[in-house]
Design a protein around this motif. Structure first.
Motif, PDB file in Angstrom:
ATOM      1  N   GLY A  68      45.285  63.172  38.559  1.00  0.00           N
ATOM      2  CA  GLY A  68      46.070  62.052  39.060  1.00  0.00           C
ATOM      3  C   GLY A  68      46.006  61.824  40.546  1.00  0.00           C
ATOM      4  O   GLY A  68      46.654  60.893  41.053  1.00  0.00           O
ATOM      5  N   VAL A  91      43.618  56.700  43.797  1.00  0.00           N
ATOM      6  CA  VAL A  91      44.540  56.985  42.712  1.00  0.00           C
ATOM      7  C   VAL A  91      45.608  57.940  43.231  1.00  0.00           C
ATOM      8  O   VAL A  91      45.283  58.987  43.808  1.00  0.00           O
ATOM      9  CB  VAL A  91      43.808  57.594  41.498  1.00  0.00           C
ATOM     10  N   GLN A  93      49.414  59.679  41.914  1.00  0.00           N
ATOM     11  CA  GLN A  93      50.329  59.918  40.798  1.00  0.00           C
ATOM     12  C   GLN A  93      49.754  59.359  39.486  1.00  0.00           C
ATOM     13  O   GLN A  93      50.487  58.859  38.632  1.00  0.00           O
ATOM     14  CB  GLN A  93      51.703  59.313  41.073  1.00  0.00           C
ATOM     15  N   GLN A  95      47.971  56.728  39.117  1.00  0.00           N
ATOM     16  CA  GLN A  95      47.959  55.269  39.090  1.00  0.00           C
ATOM     17  C   GLN A  95      46.872  54.730  40.013  1.00  0.00           C
ATOM     18  O   GLN A  95      46.896  54.966  41.224  1.00  0.00           O
ATOM     19  CB  GLN A  95      49.319  54.716  39.524  1.00  0.00           C
ATOM     20  N   SER A  96      45.924  54.007  39.446  1.00  0.00           N
ATOM     21  CA  SER A  96      44.873  53.377  40.245  1.00  0.00           C
ATOM     22  C   SER A  96      45.417  52.151  40.967  1.00  0.00           C
ATOM     23  O   SER A  96      46.198  51.374  40.407  1.00  0.00           O
ATOM     24  CB  SER A  96      43.711  52.956  39.347  1.00  0.00           C
ATOM     25  N   HIS A 243      52.812  53.693  45.448  1.00  0.00           N
ATOM     26  CA  HIS A 243      52.482  54.908  44.705  1.00  0.00           C
ATOM     27  C   HIS A 243      52.120  56.065  45.638  1.00  0.00           C
ATOM     28  O   HIS A 243      52.266  57.230  45.266  1.00  0.00           O
ATOM     29  CB  HIS A 243      51.310  54.653  43.754  1.00  0.00           C
ATOM     30  N   ASP A 331      56.045  47.314  39.154  1.00  0.00           N
ATOM     31  CA  ASP A 331      54.631  47.431  38.796  1.00  0.00           C
ATOM     32  C   ASP A 331      54.485  47.991  37.390  1.00  0.00           C
ATOM     33  O   ASP A 331      55.248  48.869  36.987  1.00  0.00           O
ATOM     34  CB  ASP A 331      53.912  48.356  39.791  1.00  0.00           C
ATOM     35  N   ARG A 332      53.493  47.475  36.668  1.00  0.00           N
ATOM     36  CA  ARG A 332      53.142  48.025  35.361  1.00  0.00           C
ATOM     37  C   ARG A 332      51.900  48.885  35.469  1.00  0.00           C
ATOM     38  O   ARG A 332      51.873  50.008  35.005  1.00  0.00           O
ATOM     39  CB  ARG A 332      52.940  46.907  34.336  1.00  0.00           C
ATOM     40  N   PHE A 333      50.820  48.344  36.053  1.00  0.00           N
ATOM     41  CA  PHE A 333      49.644  49.158  36.347  1.00  0.00           C
ATOM     42  C   PHE A 333      48.743  48.374  37.294  1.00  0.00           C
ATOM     43  O   PHE A 333      48.912  47.170  37.491  1.00  0.00           O
ATOM     44  CB  PHE A 333      48.895  49.545  35.066  1.00  0.00           C
ATOM     45  N   TRP A 336      50.745  49.271  43.086  1.00  0.00           N
ATOM     46  CA  TRP A 336      52.142  48.926  43.383  1.00  0.00           C
ATOM     47  C   TRP A 336      52.251  48.722  44.890  1.00  0.00           C
ATOM     48  O   TRP A 336      52.104  49.681  45.653  1.00  0.00           O
ATOM     49  CB  TRP A 336      53.022  50.070  42.903  1.00  0.00           C
TER      50      TRP A 336
END
Length: 352
Positions: A68, A91, A93, A95-96, A243, A331-333, A336
């Motif tokens: 991650g 990336v 956590q 999350q890209s 993120h 944010d969803r993906f 963020w």
């Protein structure tokens, strides 16, 4: 690096080492292969890659610190020669942040030819990276500033195909992988400079704790969302990458936080604020909702959700004195972030 080396860690049943075209090949489809013993910060990565024309994503993660946390590069073979056929993104956590890194920051349009071997080269030097495909002389993309702090890390190869994707053909085959730490096989002296920010950019935001956000527009700010704040600086590109700084709660879809800035106006009047956000934003001025916007990625609607100052222009009825602008950004993906600028700062001052 031989793919039969026991140092490789394979994930997914479709990861296979095989002989193909008279060479040793790593075959991946919805699977991954990692070499946690490799330590690469600056240097050169060479590999031959073969893709199909299916909608797929062919990854080469580098400087991996742990699961991650890494730098990410990938090809979108189905978008060959389009502006985002290749993508760099950090990336954090898990999350890209691809929606925050595009254009000179992280996308390019190489010709990804299906069902033939193409040589991929990645050259890393500090914050900069050069990417080559089918050519080791002229890069198709030079990233002037990698987002993460340069640190030695390992490499991971991944290939994925979204569920329900039609067609056939193996998502990715890799061959002849060579990693050369310390060898900088590109002269970055003529690399593009980082783009300058326009005037009036908000250079830091006060951000509250993360929370599990509803899958809908927010109409009020809960007290626990503003229980504490810390000041976060913007990236050189003008946004705060949330993120990177804000620990995430365990959420299934949306995560949110309140980003706040205070502006002092010499006199009352209407002033324009250009706002960029990913994915959704609800803006409160002095406690009153004045805007709600949704830029969530939508494949069917062909909406990429890329962050930019021109996503929204808000005309704020500022009062004389201090005004508080609070943005609930969720944010969803895909990244963020929050960014803003006042095109005209005459008579305005950001509270430090």
């Amino acid at each position: 690096l031989s793919f039969s080396d026991p140092q490789w860690k394979f994930y997914g049943d479709s990861a296979k080492v095989e002989t193909f075209d008279g060479r040793q090949v790593l075959r991946l489809e919805n699977s991954a292969a990692a070499r946690p013993d490799v330590r690469l910060q600056d240097g050169t990565i060479d590999v031959d890659v073969m893709t199909s024309r299916r909608r797929s994503f062919v990854y080469f993660n580098f400087r991996v610190q742990k699961e991650g946390e890494y730098e990410d590069f990938y090809l979108r073979p189905h978008k060959s020669t389009l502006p985002d056929a290749a993508q760099y993104a950090p990336v954090y956590q898990g999350q890209s942040a691809w929606q925050l890194y595009y254009g000179v920051r992280g996308t390019a349009a190489p010709d990804i030819v299906p069902n033939v071997w193409q040589h991929l080269r990645i050259v890393l030097s500090g914050r900069r990276a050069a990417f080559f495909l089918g050519d080791t002389v002229k890069p198709f993309m030079v990233v002037p500033r990698l987002a993460r702090d340069p640190q030695p890390g390992y490499i991971v190869l991944i290939a994925s195909v979204p569920g329900g994707t039609p067609g056939n053909g193996v998502a990715a085959r890799y061959s002849n992988l060579n990693v050369r730490p310390g060898v900088i096989a590109y002269d970055f002296a003529n690399a593009p400079a980082e783009p300058a920010l326009p005037a009036g950019v908000i250079d830091k935001w006060d951000v509250g704790p993360a929370f599990a956000a509803p899958d809908s527009a927010v109409s009020a700010i809960a007290p626990e969302w503003v229980s504490s704040f810390r000041s976060l600086p913007i990236e050189p590109d003008g946004f705060v990458e949330l993120h990177r700084h804000v620990p995430m709660p365990k959420v299934t879809r949306y995560v949110g936080a309140v980003a706040r800035v205070r502006v002092i106006a010499e006199r009352a009047g209407t002033r324009r604020l250009d706002l960029g956000f990913s994915d959704r934003a609800t803006v409160f001025l002095n406690g009153t909702v004045i805007f709600s916007g949704d830029a969530t990625y939508d494949f069917a609607a062909r909406r990429d959700g890329l962050i930019a100052f021109d996503q929204a222009s808000l005309y704020l009825p500022l009062r004389a004195g201090t005004n508080e602008i609070s943005v609930v950004v969720t944010d969803r993906f895909g990244g963020w972030g929050i960014m803003g600028r006042f095109p005209d700062m005459t008579g305005l001052r950001l509270q430090q």
